[in-house]
Design a protein around this motif. Structure first.
Motif, PDB file in Angstrom:
ATOM      1  N   PHE A 127       0.715  -0.945   0.042  1.00 52.44           N
ATOM      2  CA  PHE A 127      -0.002  -0.231  -0.102  1.00 52.44           C
ATOM      3  C   PHE A 127       0.836   1.339  -0.005  1.00 52.44           C
ATOM      4  O   PHE A 127       0.379   2.441  -0.296  1.00 52.44           O
ATOM      5  N   GLU A 128       2.101   1.308   0.329  1.00 48.77           N
ATOM      6  CA  GLU A 128       2.912   2.287   0.298  1.00 48.77           C
ATOM      7  C   GLU A 128       3.806   2.406  -0.981  1.00 48.77           C
ATOM      8  O   GLU A 128       4.577   3.404  -1.231  1.00 48.77           O
ATOM      9  N   GLY A 129       3.323   1.413  -2.045  1.00 51.73           N
ATOM     10  CA  GLY A 129       4.113   1.518  -3.451  1.00 51.73           C
ATOM     11  C   GLY A 129       5.230   0.710  -3.446  1.00 51.73           C
ATOM     12  O   GLY A 129       5.930   0.816  -4.443  1.00 51.73           O
ATOM     13  N   ASP A 130       5.917  -0.068  -2.440  1.00 52.85           N
ATOM     14  CA  ASP A 130       7.105  -0.769  -2.422  1.00 52.85           C
ATOM     15  C   ASP A 130       6.895  -2.346  -2.973  1.00 52.85           C
ATOM     16  O   ASP A 130       5.860  -2.813  -2.611  1.00 52.85           O
ATOM     17  N   ASN A 131       7.617  -2.807  -3.896  1.00 54.84           N
ATOM     18  CA  ASN A 131       7.654  -3.903  -4.567  1.00 54.84           C
ATOM     19  C   ASN A 131       8.129  -4.972  -3.630  1.00 54.84           C
ATOM     20  O   ASN A 131       9.092  -4.847  -3.008  1.00 54.84           O
ATOM     21  N   TYR A 165       8.533 -10.677   1.097  1.00 50.87           N
ATOM     22  CA  TYR A 165      10.082 -10.440   1.182  1.00 50.87           C
ATOM     23  C   TYR A 165      10.422  -9.423   0.483  1.00 50.87           C
ATOM     24  O   TYR A 165      10.054  -9.261  -0.868  1.00 50.87           O
ATOM     25  N   TYR A 166      11.061  -8.415   0.943  1.00 49.87           N
ATOM     26  CA  TYR A 166      11.656  -7.228   0.233  1.00 49.87           C
ATOM     27  C   TYR A 166      13.052  -7.250  -0.306  1.00 49.87           C
ATOM     28  O   TYR A 166      13.821  -7.142   0.580  1.00 49.87           O
ATOM     29  N   GLU A 167      13.347  -7.374  -1.330  1.00 49.78           N
ATOM     30  CA  GLU A 167      14.634  -7.762  -1.802  1.00 49.78           C
ATOM     31  C   GLU A 167      15.597  -6.678  -1.597  1.00 49.78           C
ATOM     32  O   GLU A 167      16.689  -6.606  -1.428  1.00 49.78           O
ATOM     33  N   ALA A 198      14.909  -8.137   3.514  1.00 46.88           N
ATOM     34  CA  ALA A 198      14.054  -8.436   4.647  1.00 46.88           C
ATOM     35  C   ALA A 198      12.907  -9.274   4.322  1.00 46.88           C
ATOM     36  O   ALA A 198      12.048  -8.954   3.214  1.00 46.88           O
ATOM     37  N   GLU A 199      12.220 -10.076   5.383  1.00 45.93           N
ATOM     38  CA  GLU A 199      11.159 -10.747   5.284  1.00 45.93           C
ATOM     39  C   GLU A 199      10.042 -10.452   6.286  1.00 45.93           C
ATOM     40  O   GLU A 199      10.620 -10.666   7.522  1.00 45.93           O
ATOM     41  N   LEU A 200       9.131  -9.976   5.887  1.00 45.03           N
ATOM     42  CA  LEU A 200       7.991  -9.394   7.302  1.00 45.03           C
ATOM     43  C   LEU A 200       7.105 -10.601   7.320  1.00 45.03           C
ATOM     44  O   LEU A 200       6.439 -11.023   6.561  1.00 45.03           O
ATOM     45  N   HIS A 201       6.876 -10.869   8.477  1.00 46.40           N
ATOM     46  CA  HIS A 201       5.944 -12.150   8.880  1.00 46.40           C
ATOM     47  C   HIS A 201       4.731 -11.496   9.551  1.00 46.40           C
ATOM     48  O   HIS A 201       3.715 -12.239  10.231  1.00 46.40           O
TER      49      HIS A 201
END
Length: 286
Positions: free
Chosen positions: A97-101, A165-167, A171-174
């Motif tokens: 929702f913030e526009g990050d892939n 997962y944000y390459e 970082a991987e958010l759970h």
């Protein structure tokens, strides 16, 4: 429009044949059947399981001679399609929702989907039978199935875990769950699908027992082969089984397997084996 015209043509043809044969009709059959449904292996969905169904119907048989007759009927079919898989997992690229892939990932201990279909059937058949008190018979023909209502599906997912997962940050958010990341023990969801109408070829064989001059009992086995794909025409290439959205109020959507974009090349076509019981009223002595 094409399906509407086809349905209208079949109904008109059926009505003409029924009324034309009513005066000369030699046999009226009440029938019921048990259906055991299997997916055709070519281009089938990977989670498809064997399913069941039942049918009830009414048939007219018009005898051409002592051995051959043509038949026309009307029946109702209730059938279930089941898809199930243990250790379900998948991943695809999304934007939050913030526009990050990021890469959306999901895992589940177990996935199951059940689709209930109700269809009206019009069989057009040719039957051969021997003579005597106990007769052998065989019938074959084409069955047209149309769906007067949408099929209903129900999805159950056990122990679903989702993450992102944000390459760019490795970082991987759970969590948090409101953003679509987290764990859920049990998920149940329902929906509807408009399946395509279907043509199938059938063959049936068994014993016909004469109960008197006016009644007889059929007991047989049948085989049906679906001739076309009944998967919904509205299948969307952008739909995922577990679909992430950037809407905080509804971050995850759970869809039918038939709308999964990974399986756009798959078909929902089946073959069926089963038992058929018929009770017949004979109007003319042959």
């Amino acid at each position: 429009m094409k399906n509407i015209r086809l349905n209208t043509l079949i109904f008109k043809s059926a009505a003409v044949l029924l009324f034309a044969n009513t005066v000369q009709a030699q046999e009226l059959q009440l029938n019921g059947g048990a259906h055991f449904i299997k997916p055709q292996s070519e281009n089938a969905f990977p989670f498809a399981k064997n399913s069941e169904g039942f049918s009830v119907g009414l048939d007219y048989n018009h005898y051409l001679n002592k051995n051959f007759s043509v038949g026309l009927g009307l029946a109702y079919l209730n059938a279930d399609f089941t898809f199930a898989k243990a250790n379900l997992e998948g991943a695809y690229n999304e934007q939050d929702f913030e526009g990050d892939n990021f890469e959306f990932r999901y895992k589940a201990d177990y996935y199951e989907e059940n689709i209930k279909m109700h269809s009206v059937r019009i069989p057009l058949t040719l039957q051969y039978e021997t003579q005597g008190v106990v007769r052998w018979y065989m019938r074959t023909g084409i069955i047209y199935d149309f769906q007067p209502t949408k099929a209903k599906y129900k999805v159950n997912i056990d122990n679903l875990s989702t993450s992102g997962y944000y390459e760019q940050w490795d970082a991987e958010l759970h969590n948090p769950l409101y953003a679509g990341f987290g764990e859920q023990n049990r998920i149940e969801t329902k929906g509807s699908l408009k399946l395509k109408n279907n043509f199938s070829w059938m063959v049936e064989s068994g014993i016909k027992q004469q109960l008197g001059t006016c009644n007889s009992l059929y007991l047989g086995m049948f085989f049906e082969l679906g001739l076309n794909d009944i998967r919904p025409e509205s299948t969307s290439a952008s739909t995922n089984l577990i679909n992430y959205t950037s809407d905080i109020n509804n971050p995850l959507q759970y869809n039918s397997l038939l709308n999964e974009r990974l399986y756009n090349d798959k078909k929902l076509s089946t073959y069926t084996v089963g038992f058929k019981l018929r009770y017949a009223f004979n109007f003319d002595k042959k």
